[in-house]
Design a protein around this motif. Structure first.
Motif, mmCIF file in Angstrom:
data_model
loop_
_atom_site.group_PDB
_atom_site.id
_atom_site.type_symbol
_atom_site.label_atom_id
_atom_site.label_comp_id
_atom_site.label_asym_id
_atom_site.label_seq_id
_atom_site.Cartn_x
_atom_site.Cartn_y
_atom_site.Cartn_z
ATOM 1 N N GLU A 187 0.886 -1.159 0.127
ATOM 2 C CA GLU A 187 0.128 -0.006 -0.096
ATOM 3 C C GLU A 187 0.894 1.180 -0.100
ATOM 4 O O GLU A 187 1.808 1.487 1.168
ATOM 5 C CB GLU A 187 -0.801 0.179 1.352
ATOM 6 C CG GLU A 187 -2.011 -1.239 1.031
ATOM 7 C CD GLU A 187 -3.024 -1.026 2.138
ATOM 8 O OE1 GLU A 187 -4.226 -1.474 1.750
ATOM 9 O OE2 GLU A 187 -2.834 -0.509 3.056
ATOM 10 N N ASP A 221 2.558 0.203 3.685
ATOM 11 C CA ASP A 221 1.562 -0.744 4.602
ATOM 12 C C ASP A 221 1.342 -2.228 3.851
ATOM 13 O O ASP A 221 0.530 -2.247 3.456
ATOM 14 C CB ASP A 221 0.448 -0.075 4.826
ATOM 15 C CG ASP A 221 -0.419 -0.616 5.709
ATOM 16 O OD1 ASP A 221 0.000 -1.540 6.526
ATOM 17 O OD2 ASP A 221 -1.522 -0.657 5.748
ATOM 18 N N THR A 332 -3.726 4.412 1.506
ATOM 19 C CA THR A 332 -3.393 3.956 0.251
ATOM 20 C C THR A 332 -3.778 5.218 -0.514
ATOM 21 O O THR A 332 -4.969 5.665 -0.755
ATOM 22 C CB THR A 332 -4.230 2.618 -0.026
ATOM 23 O OG1 THR A 332 -3.920 1.805 0.823
ATOM 24 C CG2 THR A 332 -3.306 2.157 -1.304
HETATM 25 CA CA LIG Z 1 -3.253 1.044 4.655
#
Ligand SMILES: [Ca+2]
Ligand SMILES: O=C(O)/C=C/C(=O)CC(=O)CC(=O)O
Ligand SMILES: [Mg+2]
Length: 401
Positions: A187, A221, A332
């Motif tokens: 992400e 992420d 994101t």
């Molecule tokens: Ca995230």
């Protein structure tokens, strides 16, 4: 203009000056700023009396410096610009410059708490369609508050750290099974680093954002979509995301991004008073995502629905205290086009539409050995560009059990 060779015209000129922590020649971690392809040793500079920060620059992390607050951040930044532009300082400063390829960059700050938002309308809409087909892609709360979750601060790692494929439960038609994730994803996000803390019960108003937030990092992420899809209802992301979160080595001060603020998308319906930011501004950061060296996406940050000031106001509206080193991520970053999405879940539409890489291979999710690099630039003063460094990671095989 800086006297440092290679600084003029670089996205890391004196208009940028991101902070990091480096190790070199067997010595412990030291704070530095990047100038061109060099790092200025700020530990050495403070030790030599070239700048004064009460010892905060002589520590192994940025935290003490982050805690000093906005006036001191500005004073130190101005002094560094003087040192790197005034010819009279050159004899004292030049010995403190080290080529970047001779240092290792480590995690620049000790992460206190980590929060991740979900503030791209395109990303939230895409994930809704993929995870919850047939249901409304955006849940009813989404336009009223910046949705987020608390992550795991202790597994935030610096760019370049290998990412060990996580193992866990995933659902199959025959019931849950345990094993390495088969849907490992990225992400692409932007992280905000809190400097000035608050006490319990205190709230941070939208207009106080710049008094608390020091700067930004790029953030990945990493997400195991199979683990996530099975575990997340009703409490949200847990082990599918807590195994590792990577951040860039450089923290770009907000002061370097003064020319990057742009109007954020209009919010309809109107938000509650505590979330109303006037002016309503986001950052014009242009991200890039490279998969094994192939550019697969260019996510635009200027389209994010919720701004970082709104996110901080929401994060503290219940009286939750901030600590120096708190990190909150944007969520994101996805734009409206397929070549602007910030996850491979979206790029391959849940794995249904593989992408072809230039070596002829195809991908849906990450394979062992794959490398992902996320970079970004922002507009700087006088037509310059501000570099945000990169956050990179290579997938290592799952550990034997
Ligand atoms: Ca995230
Ligand atoms: O909608 C869901 O169930 C899950 C969403 C995410 O995985 C996204 C997340 O971590 C927040 C973000 O990065 O935007
Ligand atoms: Mg994570």
């Amino acid at each position: 203009m800086s006297w440092v060779e290679g600084a003029a015209g670089s996205p890391y000129g004196v208009h940028n000056l991101p902070y990091g922590v480096f190790v070199q020649a067997g010595r412990g971690p030291r704070i530095g700023v990047r100038i061109g392809d060099l790092v200025l040793d700020l530990d050495g500079a403070e030790a030599a009396g070239l700048l004064l920060a009460g010892g905060a620059l002589r520590r192994p992390t940025l935290n003490a410096f982050l805690a000093l607050g906005h006036p001191q951040w500005t004073t130190v930044r101005r002094r560094i610009v003087e040192l790197l532009t005034g010819q009279e300082h050159r004899p004292a400063v030049e010995p403190l410059l080290i080529p970047l390829d001779r240092v290792d960059l480590v995690l620049p700050f000790e992460v206190a708490d980590y929060v991740d938002f979900y503030s791209s309308e395109q990303h939230a809409g895409n994930v809704g369609k993929i995870f919850r087909p047939g249901a409304a892609p955006l849940l009813p709360n989404w336009r009223h508050l910046p949705v987020g979750y608390h992550g795991r601060a202790g597994t935030v790692v610096v760019s370049g750290t290998p990412i060990i494929r996580p193992q866990g439960q995933r659902s199959t038609p025959d019931g849950p099974v345990y094993g390495p994730s088969t849907r490992l994803d990225i992400e692409a996000e932007v992280g905000f680093v809190v400097g000035v803390p608050t006490s319990l019960g205190q709230r941070v108003a939208v207009e106080d954002f710049a008094a608390h937030v020091f700067g930004v990092v790029l953030l990945n992420d990493w997400s195991a979509r199979d683990i996530q899809a099975w575990e997340y209802q009703p409490l949200g992301p847990f082990l599918g995301k807590s195994f590792a979160t990577s951040v860039s080595s450089w923290v770009v001060p907000l002061e370097a991004l003064a020319d990057a603020w742009v109007p954020a998308p209009t919010q309809e319906p109107a938000v509650l008073d505590y979330l109303r930011d006037v002016p309503h501004l986001g950052l014009d950061l242009r991200l890039t995502v490279d998969w094994n060296g192939d550019r697969v996406s260019e996510p635009p940050f200027d389209g994010m629905y919720w701004t970082p000031a709104q996110q901080l106001a929401h994060l503290t509206v219940n009286g939750a205290a901030l600590r120096t080193g708190d990190l909150y991520a944007s969520g994101t970053v996805s734009g409206p086009r397929r070549d602007q999405v910030g996850s491979f879940l979206e790029l391959t539409w849940g794995g249904a539409e593989p992408v072809k890489l230039s070596d002829g291979s195809t991908r849906t999710f990450l394979l062992d050995g794959d490398t992902v690099r996320i970079g970004a630039t922002a507009p700087g003063p006088d037509g310059t560009s501000v570099g945000l460094g990169e956050v990179a990671g290579t997938i290592a095989p799952a550990q034997p059990t």
